[in-house]
Design an enzyme around this catalytic site. Structure first.
Site, PDB file in Angstrom:
ATOM      1  N   CYS A 209       0.836  -1.207   0.000  1.00 62.42           N
ATOM      2  CA  CYS A 209       0.000   0.000   0.000  1.00 62.42           C
ATOM      3  C   CYS A 209       0.867   1.251   0.000  1.00 62.42           C
ATOM      4  O   CYS A 209       1.741   1.403   0.866  1.00 62.42           O
ATOM      5  CB  CYS A 209      -0.895  -0.004   1.235  1.00 62.42           C
ATOM      6  SG  CYS A 209      -1.875   1.499   1.435  1.00 62.42           S
ATOM      7  N   CYS A 225      -6.378  -2.669   1.001  1.00 68.53           N
ATOM      8  CA  CYS A 225      -5.228  -2.628   1.898  1.00 68.53           C
ATOM      9  C   CYS A 225      -5.618  -3.277   3.226  1.00 68.53           C
ATOM     10  O   CYS A 225      -6.716  -3.047   3.741  1.00 68.53           O
ATOM     11  CB  CYS A 225      -4.780  -1.180   2.116  1.00 68.53           C
ATOM     12  SG  CYS A 225      -3.472  -1.023   3.361  1.00 68.53           S
ATOM     13  N   CYS A 228      -5.185  -0.007   6.082  1.00 67.06           N
ATOM     14  CA  CYS A 228      -5.846   1.309   6.056  1.00 67.06           C
ATOM     15  C   CYS A 228      -7.076   1.231   5.165  1.00 67.06           C
ATOM     16  O   CYS A 228      -7.456   0.149   4.705  1.00 67.06           O
ATOM     17  CB  CYS A 228      -4.882   2.399   5.594  1.00 67.06           C
ATOM     18  SG  CYS A 228      -4.461   2.357   3.831  1.00 67.06           S
ATOM     19  N   ASP A 344      19.351  -0.930 -19.028  1.00 66.08           N
ATOM     20  CA  ASP A 344      19.329  -2.089 -18.144  1.00 66.08           C
ATOM     21  C   ASP A 344      18.343  -3.121 -18.680  1.00 66.08           C
ATOM     22  O   ASP A 344      17.157  -2.824 -18.857  1.00 66.08           O
ATOM     23  CB  ASP A 344      18.911  -1.626 -16.745  1.00 66.08           C
ATOM     24  CG  ASP A 344      18.905  -2.738 -15.716  1.00 66.08           C
ATOM     25  OD1 ASP A 344      19.137  -3.901 -16.086  1.00 66.08           O
ATOM     26  OD2 ASP A 344      18.665  -2.438 -14.527  1.00 66.08           O
TER      27      ASP A 344
END
Length: 420
Positions: A209, A225, A228, A344
């Site tokens: 979260c 979540c 929360c 990358d």
């Protein structure tokens, strides 16, 4: 704002921008969608703001799907009148400036915006609506971490609470970014948000979260979540079967010439954005079917009995969607690691190439050997080819799917021009 109403400096900058872009095209140095805007902004740093004034503007941002969603949204908003747009994917302020200068006076504009530049472009264009598609890892050597990107979006929206937001209910990072807290003492209210749902196949960047650091749990379409109140909002626009449900509950069949469920989601977003301009879905939906190719993506070319389809994939989430779009047919994969791609290539190990097992797989590109190692680890047999015409000769007549990242995609388009 028309040229006649702009300050003299802006008029000159706009004229020079158009001329530079035209010269670039004439010289074969590109479509001019960057150089024209770059020069115009050097002459007048406020040129984008001047060109935006008087237009009703939609911004489209996210990690994946920006170019396609912008193209579909332009088609949908086109029901109302002429639409300026950066159709070639030049999605930074120079590209926006060039696109608006080239278009001249139009009542509407739909602009694709690189997610890193959203705050800056919000400030310059004062849009009517902004569409937030998704956030996931991309170009690991230079791009911001996903939660940092969400924080930048959230901070930008706090400063522009009058803008209407169309946002992806299935992406926790987008939901958090689109719902900054109210601050009545400072006169700040959350933006008006319309939610769409197209499903989210890639979850690996949203297990934590962004609000409290607790775990994100998922069950079916829902997510929440564990620590929360952050959870999936109820979407007003939903992809269902081969169409889209609008906020009234009416279902609209969407017949696209673009492959994959992900593009149904892009179409739902386009309809939702167009509705913010007053376009009825029933009027817009037929226009989505005219989009056949987006800056070369999804283009199909016939050569020596092979039907070649080009798909762009630039990061793990978009490769996952590309596998869903591709037919079970011989498939050429091409990877470069030049500056526009990100240097990358370790992200290849975030991609599960298992869906390619059982089909003929060919590889090419500057970093073909990096791809070879990844495919070997994933137990996917492959053949290395050095040129596109060799790939064509190596597969039987029928469909050849081509999946490539940015510069590899452009290399293959150029090579196709040579071999056709």
């Amino acid at each position: 704002m028309t040229d006649a109403k702009m300050p003299l400096r802006a008029k000159v900058a706009s004229s020079v921008s158009r001329t530079a872009a035209a010269l670039s095209r004439a010289a074969g140095r590109g479509d001019g969608s960057v150089i024209g805007g770059w020069i115009g902004l050097k002459i007048d740093p406020d040129l984008l703001a001047h060109l935006s004034a008087g237009r009703a503007i939609a911004l489209v941002s996210g990690t994946n799907g920006k170019t396609t969603t912008t193209r579909l949204t332009s088609a949908a908003v086109g029901v109302l009148g002429r639409v300026a747009t950066n159709s070639f994917g030049a999605n930074m302020p120079s590209g926006h400036t060039s696109a608006l200068a080239k278009a001249g006076s139009t009542p509407y504009a739909v602009l694709e915006v690189d997610e890193h530049y959203l705050a800056q472009v919000l400030e310059a264009t004062e849009p009517h609506v902004v569409a937030l598609l998704n956030l996931s890892r991309d170009q690991l050597d230079r791009a911001k971490e996903v939660a940092m990107m969400a924080q930048l979006w959230r901070a930008a929206l706090v400063r522009h609470t009058n803008v209407r937001v169309v946002a992806n209910a299935d992406d926790p990072m987008v939901v958090w970014a689109a719902t900054p807290p109210a601050d009545p003492a400072r006169g700040i209210n959350p933006p008006h948000v319309t939610w769409f749902s197209a499903g989210q196949r890639w979850h690996d960047d949203s297990w934590v979260c962004p609000e409290c650091g607790s775990t994100i749990q998922r069950s079916g379409d829902q997510w929440w979540c564990t620590g929360c109140a952050l959870r999936r909002p109820e979407p007003q626009w939903v992809v269902e079967d081969e169409g889209v449900l609008d906020p009234t509950g009416a279902w609209h069949k969407v017949s696209l010439q673009l492959p994959g469920k992900v593009n149904l989601g892009n179409a739902a977003t386009a309809l939702a954005v167009a509705a913010e301009f007053g376009v009825r879905p029933v009027d817009a939906v037929s226009r989505l079917g005219i989009v056949t190719s987006v800056a070369g993506r999804y283009a199909q070319v016939d050569k020596d009995g092979r039907n070649i389809r080009l798909l762009l994939a630039k990061n793990p989430a978009s490769w996952l969607e590309a596998f869903d779009m591709a037919d079970d047919a011989p498939t050429l994969l091409s990877i470069n690691a030049r500056d526009p791609d990100g240097l990358d290539t370790s992200w290849l190990f975030d991609v599960d190439f298992a869906p390619l097992r059982g089909r003929q797989v060919l590889i090419t590109g500057d970093r073909a050997y990096d791809l070879a190692v990844r495919l070997d680890v994933n137990d996917v047999p492959f053949q290395h080819v050095r040129a596109f015409d060799e790939a064509i000769r190596s597969v039987p007549p029928g469909r050849l799917e081509v999946i490539a990242n940015y510069t590899a995609f452009q290399d293959i388009r150029a090579e196709l021009d040579r071999v056709i």
